[in-house]
Design an enzyme around this catalytic site. Sequence first.
Site, PDB file in Angstrom:
ATOM      1  N   ARG A  33      66.428  98.678  18.541  1.00 53.66           N
ATOM      2  CA  ARG A  33      65.564  98.480  17.376  1.00 53.66           C
ATOM      3  C   ARG A  33      65.081  97.038  17.345  1.00 53.66           C
ATOM      4  O   ARG A  33      65.880  96.101  17.455  1.00 53.66           O
ATOM      5  CB  ARG A  33      66.323  98.811  16.093  1.00 53.66           C
ATOM      6  N   GLY A  86      64.320  89.776   5.626  1.00 53.36           N
ATOM      7  CA  GLY A  86      64.360  90.943   4.740  1.00 53.36           C
ATOM      8  C   GLY A  86      64.360  92.225   5.539  1.00 53.36           C
ATOM      9  O   GLY A  86      64.712  92.231   6.719  1.00 53.36           O
ATOM     10  N   GLY A 142      63.062  94.339   7.844  1.00 54.29           N
ATOM     11  CA  GLY A 142      62.061  94.030   8.858  1.00 54.29           C
ATOM     12  C   GLY A 142      60.913  95.007   8.954  1.00 54.29           C
ATOM     13  O   GLY A 142      59.767  94.608   9.159  1.00 54.29           O
ATOM     14  N   THR A 188      68.893  87.163   8.439  1.00 55.35           N
ATOM     15  CA  THR A 188      68.038  86.417   9.348  1.00 55.35           C
ATOM     16  C   THR A 188      68.058  84.954   8.935  1.00 55.35           C
ATOM     17  O   THR A 188      68.269  84.638   7.777  1.00 55.35           O
ATOM     18  CB  THR A 188      66.589  86.962   9.231  1.00 55.35           C
ATOM     19  N   GLY A 219      63.035  94.349  14.965  1.00 57.13           N
ATOM     20  CA  GLY A 219      62.536  94.104  13.611  1.00 57.13           C
ATOM     21  C   GLY A 219      61.414  93.090  13.629  1.00 57.13           C
ATOM     22  O   GLY A 219      60.767  92.875  14.654  1.00 57.13           O
TER      23      GLY A 219
END
Lengths: 311, 311
Positions: free
Chosen positions: A204, A228, A230, A176, A206
Amino acid sequence: MNKIAIAIHGGAGTILKKYITPEQEEAYKKGLKHALDVGYAALEQNKTAVESVELSIIEMENSPLFNAGKGSVFTNKGTHEMDASIMDGKTLYAGAIALVHNIKNPISLARQIMEKSEHVMLAGEGAIEFAEKMKCKFEQDSYFYDEFRYQQWLEVKGSDKVQLDHAVNKNKKIGTIGAVALDALGNLAAGTSTGGVTNKKIGRIGDSPLIGSGTYANNSTCAISCTGTGEFFMRGVVAYDISCLMEYKGMSLEDACHEVVNNKLLKLGGDGGLVGVDGNGNIAISFNTEGMYRAYKQFKKPGVIAIYKEN
Amino acid sequence: MNKIAIAIHGGAGTILKKYITPEQEEAYKKGLKHALDVGYAALEQNKTAVESVELSIIEMENSPLFNAGKGSVFTNKGTHEMDASIMDGKTLYAGAIALVHNIKNPISLARQIMEKSEHVMLAGEGAIEFAEKMKCKFEQDSYFYDEFRYQQWLEVKGSDKVQLDHAVNKNKKIGTIGAVALDALGNLAAGTSTGGVTNKKIGRIGDSPLIGSGTYANNSTCAISCTGTGEFFMRGVVAYDISCLMEYKGMSLEDACHEVVNNKLLKLGGDGGLVGVDGNGNIAISFNTEGMYRAYKQFKKPGVIAIYKEN
């Protein structure tokens, strides 16, 4: 000129010197420095924190090095699904998109939602329709194609295995990107953008597009952007938790970030990190992983660019 | 038997006695009572708070009265898009779905994600695929068709106007349903489910499926489920804010709910309400609108069912 400050990250994870060649290290540092310089220059020109955050993130989205925009990873169907969010600490306005494809700069679309719609969050085809209406820039699939990421996907394709990048012992592009800034008027902003995790289930979502989890900004406390695993950042409502520790417990930005990343998040089992800035221009960089691509610059101080735990 | 407690809501808004016939009032009260009784009976049978919350919400999702499941409103394309989330206060595990269609009980799918996937949130076709894998119950479009809601949609179709239900001066089915519970072992849980707002842009995600905004549960503080103008609950990270005011400032559940709903949320411009329960079985019902469909029952006390501000 007030105390201006900016901090950016390009993902946290198992980033160890032994897995990264000097050339790669150089490329990442150059990429980070460029994104930092663009955002900081905007602040020097009295642009808003929101503008500065967007500009820094655009630079990283346009780079193939980071997992966002151009460099986004492949889902389990071989497609790209990108998420992003942005928040203005002055107004508490926010915008977010999830599960979009072919958008050149997801962070700009998130900003358009914040400023030009009555919504906070749009996902999928609804977000794409809005992007078309706003005349956002689209790119062909080939723009997002990257041989390295494609090979990375082929390794796990057909399995239920996801590659979090930052959880594997290889040099891989990390999860990210994000930025936080304090502008000359004392306003804070935060933004986050991601291309997800390799071989992730389509659909999905996050923490990156979630206000309070991956992104939060409030002039009375801080601006935070996370990276990180999520799911743990969502369960911990991490970005807003830091703001609450400051507002309700009187903690400093640094102490609040440390408490959340190195204590609460670890107890949940989550790994990752974040960058934060408060209204006085203090910057916090916290991560509980081996490394985090990061850079920051405060008014009248030299910029700092770092990758590993010790730099 | 420990102190068990449950509270549910069926939406908050401009609910005035003059717009509701005695027959409608009776139907809503009956619907609320039934959902309450089912959830409370589960707690009496030593079922978990998660189970009890799910069961109460299923009853409301199966009723055409409430805007969730069967009673979901129409999007701007004449389709249905449902969102839901659930959180277990003991483990801080959470599950959420957004933008799903044809799923009979979105709350059960959210629970499946919490318990049987490594994710917290799935949206759109990815969530549908997961539901198929889990053998969730699907229903045809006709199951979700409701003449009243269809007429409601026709009134605003083709315009940019959304009908928030709770913002218009007509008796209309209200935004969101939810439940919170404390079980005999002292565990808390919260869940929320919605059919969105009439004529909403497809892809719009509100607070209902967002952990920390529309739903939050933590054994050390409280369980919260929200209803109202979702965008404001997202910007205020409302459900987690209440938990933080309790944990970091030592506020009671009631004071924290009052502060957030009647002060902070109003300052942001948001209207709506929430139900909450803490580890001692205290229940809080807060709303800044004319009414909220609501019901609660605490151990050894008579159940309470109410609609308008004064009851």
